[in-house]
Design a protein around this motif. Structure first.
Motif, PDB file in Angstrom:
ATOM      1  N   ASN A 107      46.808  30.573  48.367  1.00 20.35           N
ATOM      2  CA  ASN A 107      46.134  31.849  48.198  1.00 20.35           C
ATOM      3  C   ASN A 107      47.146  32.970  48.082  1.00 20.35           C
ATOM      4  O   ASN A 107      48.261  32.857  48.598  1.00 20.35           O
ATOM      5  CB  ASN A 107      45.233  32.154  49.402  1.00 20.35           C
ATOM      6  CG  ASN A 107      44.199  31.079  49.645  1.00 20.35           C
ATOM      7  OD1 ASN A 107      43.222  31.006  48.915  1.00 20.35           O
ATOM      8  ND2 ASN A 107      44.405  30.228  50.651  1.00 20.35           N
ATOM      9  N   TYR A 145      46.419  39.749  37.922  1.00 18.57           N
ATOM     10  CA  TYR A 145      45.177  39.613  37.159  1.00 18.57           C
ATOM     11  C   TYR A 145      45.429  39.845  35.667  1.00 18.57           C
ATOM     12  O   TYR A 145      44.576  40.358  34.942  1.00 18.57           O
ATOM     13  CB  TYR A 145      44.109  40.591  37.667  1.00 18.57           C
ATOM     14  CG  TYR A 145      42.691  40.107  37.442  1.00 18.57           C
ATOM     15  CD1 TYR A 145      42.108  39.198  38.322  1.00 18.57           C
ATOM     16  CD2 TYR A 145      41.945  40.558  36.366  1.00 18.57           C
ATOM     17  CE1 TYR A 145      40.810  38.750  38.125  1.00 18.57           C
ATOM     18  CE2 TYR A 145      40.641  40.106  36.158  1.00 18.57           C
ATOM     19  CZ  TYR A 145      40.081  39.217  37.039  1.00 18.57           C
ATOM     20  OH  TYR A 145      38.801  38.766  36.842  1.00 18.57           O
ATOM     21  N   LEU A 191      45.682  34.521  34.378  1.00 16.99           N
ATOM     22  CA  LEU A 191      44.361  33.892  34.432  1.00 16.99           C
ATOM     23  C   LEU A 191      44.354  32.560  33.680  1.00 16.99           C
ATOM     24  O   LEU A 191      43.866  31.546  34.185  1.00 16.99           O
ATOM     25  CB  LEU A 191      43.311  34.832  33.830  1.00 16.99           C
ATOM     26  CG  LEU A 191      43.071  36.176  34.527  1.00 16.99           C
ATOM     27  CD1 LEU A 191      42.039  36.987  33.759  1.00 16.99           C
ATOM     28  CD2 LEU A 191      42.613  35.969  35.958  1.00 16.99           C
ATOM     29  N   SER A 246      40.424  26.212  40.688  1.00 15.35           N
ATOM     30  CA  SER A 246      41.097  27.515  40.698  1.00 15.35           C
ATOM     31  C   SER A 246      40.034  28.609  40.642  1.00 15.35           C
ATOM     32  O   SER A 246      38.976  28.426  40.045  1.00 15.35           O
ATOM     33  CB  SER A 246      42.033  27.650  39.490  1.00 15.35           C
ATOM     34  OG  SER A 246      41.307  27.514  38.276  1.00 15.35           O
ATOM     35  N   TYR A 298      39.568  33.262  41.041  1.00 13.34           N
ATOM     36  CA  TYR A 298      40.247  34.542  41.187  1.00 13.34           C
ATOM     37  C   TYR A 298      39.207  35.641  41.257  1.00 13.34           C
ATOM     38  O   TYR A 298      38.085  35.505  40.778  1.00 13.34           O
ATOM     39  CB  TYR A 298      41.213  34.802  40.037  1.00 13.34           C
ATOM     40  CG  TYR A 298      40.819  34.167  38.727  1.00 13.34           C
ATOM     41  CD1 TYR A 298      39.834  34.724  37.913  1.00 13.34           C
ATOM     42  CD2 TYR A 298      41.408  32.976  38.326  1.00 13.34           C
ATOM     43  CE1 TYR A 298      39.468  34.123  36.726  1.00 13.34           C
ATOM     44  CE2 TYR A 298      41.052  32.367  37.132  1.00 13.34           C
ATOM     45  CZ  TYR A 298      40.076  32.950  36.338  1.00 13.34           C
ATOM     46  OH  TYR A 298      39.702  32.354  35.169  1.00 13.34           O
ATOM     47  N   LYS A 311      39.011  40.093  40.990  1.00 14.57           N
ATOM     48  CA  LYS A 311      39.740  41.326  40.717  1.00 14.57           C
ATOM     49  C   LYS A 311      39.494  42.372  41.804  1.00 14.57           C
ATOM     50  O   LYS A 311      40.375  43.177  42.131  1.00 14.57           O
ATOM     51  CB  LYS A 311      39.318  41.895  39.355  1.00 14.57           C
ATOM     52  CG  LYS A 311      40.122  43.128  38.974  1.00 14.57           C
ATOM     53  CD  LYS A 311      39.732  43.678  37.625  1.00 14.57           C
ATOM     54  CE  LYS A 311      40.587  44.911  37.296  1.00 14.57           C
ATOM     55  NZ  LYS A 311      40.203  45.520  36.009  1.00 14.57           N
ATOM     56  N   ALA A 338      43.070  42.209  43.518  1.00 10.77           N
ATOM     57  CA  ALA A 338      43.224  40.970  42.752  1.00 10.77           C
ATOM     58  C   ALA A 338      43.841  39.879  43.612  1.00 10.77           C
ATOM     59  O   ALA A 338      44.951  40.030  44.128  1.00 10.77           O
ATOM     60  CB  ALA A 338      44.079  41.224  41.523  1.00 10.77           C
ATOM     61  N   THR A 339      43.096  38.777  43.768  1.00  7.95           N
ATOM     62  CA  THR A 339      43.574  37.629  44.542  1.00  7.95           C
ATOM     63  C   THR A 339      43.241  36.354  43.788  1.00  7.95           C
ATOM     64  O   THR A 339      42.346  36.321  42.956  1.00  7.95           O
ATOM     65  CB  THR A 339      42.923  37.569  45.933  1.00  7.95           C
ATOM     66  OG1 THR A 339      41.498  37.492  45.774  1.00  7.95           O
ATOM     67  CG2 THR A 339      43.275  38.784  46.769  1.00  7.95           C
ATOM     68  N   TYR A 340      43.993  35.300  44.112  1.00  7.94           N
ATOM     69  CA  TYR A 340      43.739  34.004  43.495  1.00  7.94           C
ATOM     70  C   TYR A 340      43.603  32.940  44.585  1.00  7.94           C
ATOM     71  O   TYR A 340      44.008  33.137  45.737  1.00  7.94           O
ATOM     72  CB  TYR A 340      44.878  33.613  42.544  1.00  7.94           C
ATOM     73  CG  TYR A 340      46.141  33.176  43.260  1.00  7.94           C
ATOM     74  CD1 TYR A 340      46.340  31.840  43.609  1.00  7.94           C
ATOM     75  CD2 TYR A 340      47.128  34.105  43.614  1.00  7.94           C
ATOM     76  CE1 TYR A 340      47.485  31.447  44.289  1.00  7.94           C
ATOM     77  CE2 TYR A 340      48.263  33.721  44.285  1.00  7.94           C
ATOM     78  CZ  TYR A 340      48.442  32.379  44.626  1.00  7.94           C
ATOM     79  OH  TYR A 340      49.562  31.987  45.308  1.00  7.94           O
ATOM     80  N   ASN A 341      43.027  31.805  44.190  1.00  6.42           N
ATOM     81  CA  ASN A 341      42.941  30.651  45.085  1.00  6.42           C
ATOM     82  C   ASN A 341      43.090  29.383  44.260  1.00  6.42           C
ATOM     83  O   ASN A 341      42.526  29.258  43.166  1.00  6.42           O
ATOM     84  CB  ASN A 341      41.591  30.629  45.820  1.00  6.42           C
ATOM     85  CG  ASN A 341      41.373  29.332  46.593  1.00  6.42           C
ATOM     86  OD1 ASN A 341      40.835  28.366  46.056  1.00  6.42           O
ATOM     87  ND2 ASN A 341      41.790  29.306  47.835  1.00  6.42           N
ATOM     88  N   PHE A 371      52.059  30.451  41.892  1.00 10.28           N
ATOM     89  CA  PHE A 371      50.826  30.251  42.666  1.00 10.28           C
ATOM     90  C   PHE A 371      50.942  29.208  43.770  1.00 10.28           C
ATOM     91  O   PHE A 371      50.172  29.238  44.721  1.00 10.28           O
ATOM     92  CB  PHE A 371      49.677  29.891  41.720  1.00 10.28           C
ATOM     93  CG  PHE A 371      49.392  30.951  40.695  1.00 10.28           C
ATOM     94  CD1 PHE A 371      49.128  32.250  41.083  1.00 10.28           C
ATOM     95  CD2 PHE A 371      49.422  30.660  39.337  1.00 10.28           C
ATOM     96  CE1 PHE A 371      48.877  33.238  40.145  1.00 10.28           C
ATOM     97  CE2 PHE A 371      49.166  31.637  38.391  1.00 10.28           C
ATOM     98  CZ  PHE A 371      48.899  32.937  38.785  1.00 10.28           C
TER      99      PHE A 371
END
Length: 933
Positions: free
Chosen positions: A768, A773, A778, A810, A812, A814, A818-821, A918
């Motif tokens: 995480n 973004y 992406l 995956s 995400y 915004k 903005a975060t991702y997993n 990531f």
């Protein structure tokens, strides 16, 4: 007296003539080409244009686990696996590799299933590649008789099969099934031939046994090939003849025995308990001889039975919505079962173990009420409207129906001999015969299916509730209970419009066209924005949605639970002067589905309708947000049910629930808005405050954006939108969400959770973090997930034999930042968990150092292109995509760049960069292990 006799005779003669008129076969779809090769293989071919450049293929084998010998238990299913592990023309894993390079995905486009009586292989194949098109039929031919069944491959596959058994078989549901099936199947062959088989046999069987099963049962006289899609029928028939005609039907083949489930006298009952079942349920099944649908009279009977099920479902749903309802939900239906049997089943979920007796009596009451009093004319009229609408919709969509929708009818024709008609016949037959189905006919069905013979009654519950649950003698007594005070059903239907007054609305004040994606933006006088995308993907569908920033983030912790439940609470009472029950009845025969929601960062509306019912759907939407009907007694019943269900789930925590809750609370550092809901949280809901919050969230539509996608003409629907969207309230307030600073824990986290009785583990790895973004990020985050899916399937499943199916996802966001997993999860043996985690991390390290293999990048690009090709022709995709882009303030043309440019930019270097970005030090590892003895 003579006049009465004359009427009786006239009715008898007309009934006889009516039966004779329909005592002819149901016409099969004339567009389907059917043939049988000299070796006995049957084939069905249907040209269908949707989706374009695709076809659905099936190889149907009329053989399943019921045909296994004692030494072969589990080998029908094992054989299904082996057909993906090497055939004459596709050695080892060449088949999966070949299809992946062609843009097909294992599971979605390439799959198989094994049942008691049949095994079915499926392919969804592009038809715009001649090579792939022709090879697809070779794949079916290889599956049918050219499996290599290499001993080394068989031994490798044992681990995968055992992991599938572990994932599906080592849980409370499976333990219950093992106790239930002997009773349900009356100790027949079916009770002793579950498709997954026996673990000891799977571990130790001699490879000769699976070779024997393959030779005995995979033969042309027990097979059918089904092809439906966008192709030339003659070419397909030629390919089937070319690939299958040379196959020989074996001499002296064993007889394909058809096994039965013998009837049992009276009613059998059972109380089944398990430590990990959180909820009590009651099930009652009456097994009945199957009625085949062959003639048009049979088809008419099927329609009557469909109406019966529909009315029965409506009654039980109505009961569950009433104040002090006796159960949370109940199901009763008459449907096909197994081994030439139909079943009439009743399932009821009580609020808790203490309420089981009341729930059982309520469901038995409804059966008895049907027998004594039957249905009402109003119920039948509404059911007919609903049924005709569904048939009419299928008729309208006949040229837009996807190929997959036709497959099952052809499969069942081969296996069961049922007809496969078309939308034209169904529509014309329904139009001509639906009105003639009488209430007397419908009510007579109860006498046919509500029996006291060959019946099974089961209570399933938690061992913790053992003292509260009825004994088997008590269960039998409850099943035979007769309520002396039973009264006929009262049909509470009123003829009141959804809206008493139609809003005047406001006009369009600006209009903008975005030609590149076929969208027109309208702004109304109240400030509401509407994005319109007319399509021809479906003839009878319009999807709409709306969103505005705000949500529960605007409310403090005291009001949080009231805000979170606001839309659910507001929807319980119906709209305007119509209760929720009355509203369902008023909408009978209409396609108008609408819901509202209050999320964390926004509030919104969703819905779907048909072009002819668009105004009804818009009225319903308008009523939900401006005139929600408050009914505190119904709301209190809803909240009480919610509390009881939560209390039950916490009382008997399943391993999966404990695992999921631990992951969430650990990652979000016990933030109060990420904690698992508890029963006492329901007590924090204030009904007055919930309604206030709901009205606040939908008080101002000046900042709402609506999206409409489907079959409509912009100019024709503008007047409707001006009334019902332009007429929504507007305060012109400036409002956004509040950033609650809810973030995931940083750094490296490792946690073992010990819960569960079985020898099974579950691994969950999460990466995480924050990111920019950007379009590049992406695209490559998703590509990395797809490549990891390919590599971990190879390494953990095919090579190590340690998992059944790894899952890589995956995601995400915004907003608010903005975060991702990136999540990797799989089930395995506890003894192998750490080894498989290390193999996973090793694969990630390889990609970070060297990048992915070129062939895997090519597979991902091919899969993405094939996937987006289909998505761009789906109303649902566009509705979701457009709303997300508007909500996040992103470029609406992104999808065009993704399709035309960004996919092709995926490379070894771009994925390597993504892996390093990531898969960094922010990693959380969670492992679910069985309880320590």
């Amino acid at each position: 007296m003579k006049k009465i006799i004359h009427l009786i005779l006239t009715f008898a003669v007309s009934s006889q003539l009516f039966s004779q008129k329909l005592n002819i076969p149901i016409p099969n779809n004339p567009a389907v080409k059917v043939g049988t090769l000299k070796n006995g293989l049957k084939y069905y071919i249907l040209k269908n244009a949707e989706p374009k450049n695709r076809m659905e293929l099936r190889l149907v084998v009329n053989a399943g686990s019921v045909l296994e010998t004692d030494a072969q238990q589990g080998l029908a299913h094992f054989m299904e696996h082996m057909n993906f592990n090497g055939t004459k023309n596709f050695p080892k894993n060449d088949l999966v590799n070949f299809l992946q390079k062609s843009g097909m995905k294992f599971g979605a486009d390439l799959n198989a299933s094994t049942g008691f009586d049949e095994t079915i292989y499926q392919l969804q194949v592009p038809t715009d590649s001649i090579r792939l098109f022709e090879r697809a039929f070779q794949i079916l031919a290889d599956w049918s008789s050219l499996a290599t069944l290499d001993t080394a491959e068989i031994n490798k596959e044992r681990g995968i099969i055992l992991e599938e058994e572990r994932s599906r078989g080592k849980n409370a549901q499976s333990r219950i099934q093992q106790k239930l099936y002997p009773l349900l199947f009356n100790n027949s062959r079916y009770a002793d031939r579950l498709p997954i088989g026996k673990v000891e046999i799977l571990k130790t069987f001699n490879p000769e046994e699976i070779v024997k099963f393959y030779k005995d049962w995979y033969r042309t006289d027990l097979m059918a090939v089904i092809a439906v899609g966008d192709f030339d029928q003659e070419k397909v028939e030629s390919l089937i003849q070319e690939k299958f005609s040379s196959l020989k039907a074996p001499k002296n083949a064993p007889k394909r025995t058809k096994y039965e489930i013998p009837p049992a006298a009276g009613t059998s009952v059972s109380l089944i308990l398990d430590k990990e079942i959180p909820q009590t349920t009651f099930q009652m099944l009456t097994k009945l001889p199957r009625e085949k649908t062959i003639t048009q009279a049979d088809y008419r009977t099927d329609i009557a039975e469909n109406l019966y099920n529909q009315m029965l479902g409506n009654r039980l749903q109505e009961i569950s919505k009433q104040p002090n309802a006796p159960f949370v939900f109940g199901i009763m239906s008459y449907s096909p079962f197994l081994a030439s049997l139909d079943v009439f089943q009743a399932i009821v979920l009580p609020k808790n173990a203490e309420g089981l007796e009341k729930a059982i009596k309520a469901i038995i009451d409804e059966q008895e009420r049907l027998k004594r009093f039957g249905f009402t004319k109003g119920e039948l009229e509404r059911a007919k409207k609903e049924y005709f609408t569904s048939v009419e919709k299928a008729y309208k969509e006949k040229d837009k129906t996807k190929s997959a929708a036709f497959v099952n009818g052809l499969v069942q024709n081969y296996l069961q001999g049922t007809s496969y008609t078309n939308a034209d016949f169904r529509f014309e037959f329904t139009k001509n015969n639906l009105d003639g189905i009488t209430l007397e006919e419908i009510n007579a069905i109860s006498k046919k299916i509500i029996k006291e013979e060959n019946r099974v009654g089961i209570v399933i519950g938690s061992e913790k509730d053992k003292e509260k649950l009825p004994s088997e003698d008590k269960i039998r007594e409850l099943i035979n209970y007769k309520n002396p005070d039973l009264k006929p059903y009262e049909d509470d239907a009123i003829l009141t419009p959804i809206l008493e007054k139609i809003p005047e609305g406001t006009k369009v004040v600006s209009e903008k066209k975005i030609e590149s994606i076929g969208v027109t933006e309208l702004i109304f006088g109240n400030g509401a924005k509407v994005a319109l995308k007319p399509t021809i993907f479906k003839n009878d569908q319009i999807i709409f949605s709306a969103t505005s920033k705000g949500g529960t983030s605007l409310y403090n912790d005291v009001d949080y639970f009231s805000a979170e439940m606001a839309s659910n609470i507001a929807s319980q009472g119906g709209v305007s002067k119509l209760s929720d029950i009355q509203l369902d009845k008023a909408l009978a025969g209409k396609v108008a589905n609408v819901y509202t929601y209050v999320g964390e960062l926004n509030e919104g509306i969703g819905g779907s309708t048909s072009p002819k019912d668009l105004e009804t759907a818009l009225q319903l939407m308008y009523a939900y947000v401006t005139q929600p009907r408050r009914d505190d007694e119904v709301v209190k019943n809803f909240l009480k049910n919610e509390k009881e269900l939560l209390a039950n789930s916490i009382k008997t925590l399943t391993p999966e629930k404990v695992f999921g809750d631990t992951i969430s609370t650990t990652l979000y550092q016990n933030h109060p808005r990420r904690l698992p809901n508890k029963a006492e949280d329901v007590d924090k809901v204030n009904i007055d405050r919930a309604f206030e919050i709901y009205k606040e969230r939908f008080a101002d539509f000046s900042d709402f954006t609506f999206v409409f996608v489907g079959n409509f003409d912009i100019e024709k629907i503008k007047p409707l939108l001006e009334k019902y969207i332009g007429g929504l309230p507007s305060l012109k307030r400036q409002e956004s969400f509040k950033d609650l600073n809810i973030s995931k824990v940083k750094g490296k986290i490792e946690k073992n959770i010990y819960k569960g009785l079985e020898d099974k583990a579950r691994v969950n790895l999460q990466f995480n973090g924050d990111f920019g973004y950007s379009e590049e990020e992406l695209v490559n985050l998703d590509a990395l997930a797809e490549i990891l899916d390919i590599k971990l399937t190879e390494k953990l499943r095919e090579e190590a034999g340690g998992v059944y199916t790894p899952s890589i996802r995956s995601s995400y966001e915004k907003l608010p930042k903005a975060t991702y997993n990136l999540t990797i999860s799989f089930g395995c043996s506890p003894a192998n968990a750490e080894k498989l985690v290390q193999l996973t991390l090793d694969e990630i390290a390889k990609i970070k150092t060297n990048g992915p293999e070129k062939i895997d990048v090519e597979k991902v690009i091919a899969e993405e292109k094939r996937s987006i090709e289909l998505q761009l022709k789906e109303n649902g995709f566009w509705a979701s995509y457009l709303l997300d882009q508007y909500s996040d303030g992103e470029d609406l043309n992104y999808i065009l760049r993704f399709n035309n440019e960004l996919i092709d930019k995926i490379s070894i270097e771009s994925v390597k960069k993504a892996a390093n970005q990531f898969c960094d030090e922010n990693m959380a590892k969670f492992v679910l292990l069985p309880e320590k003895k």
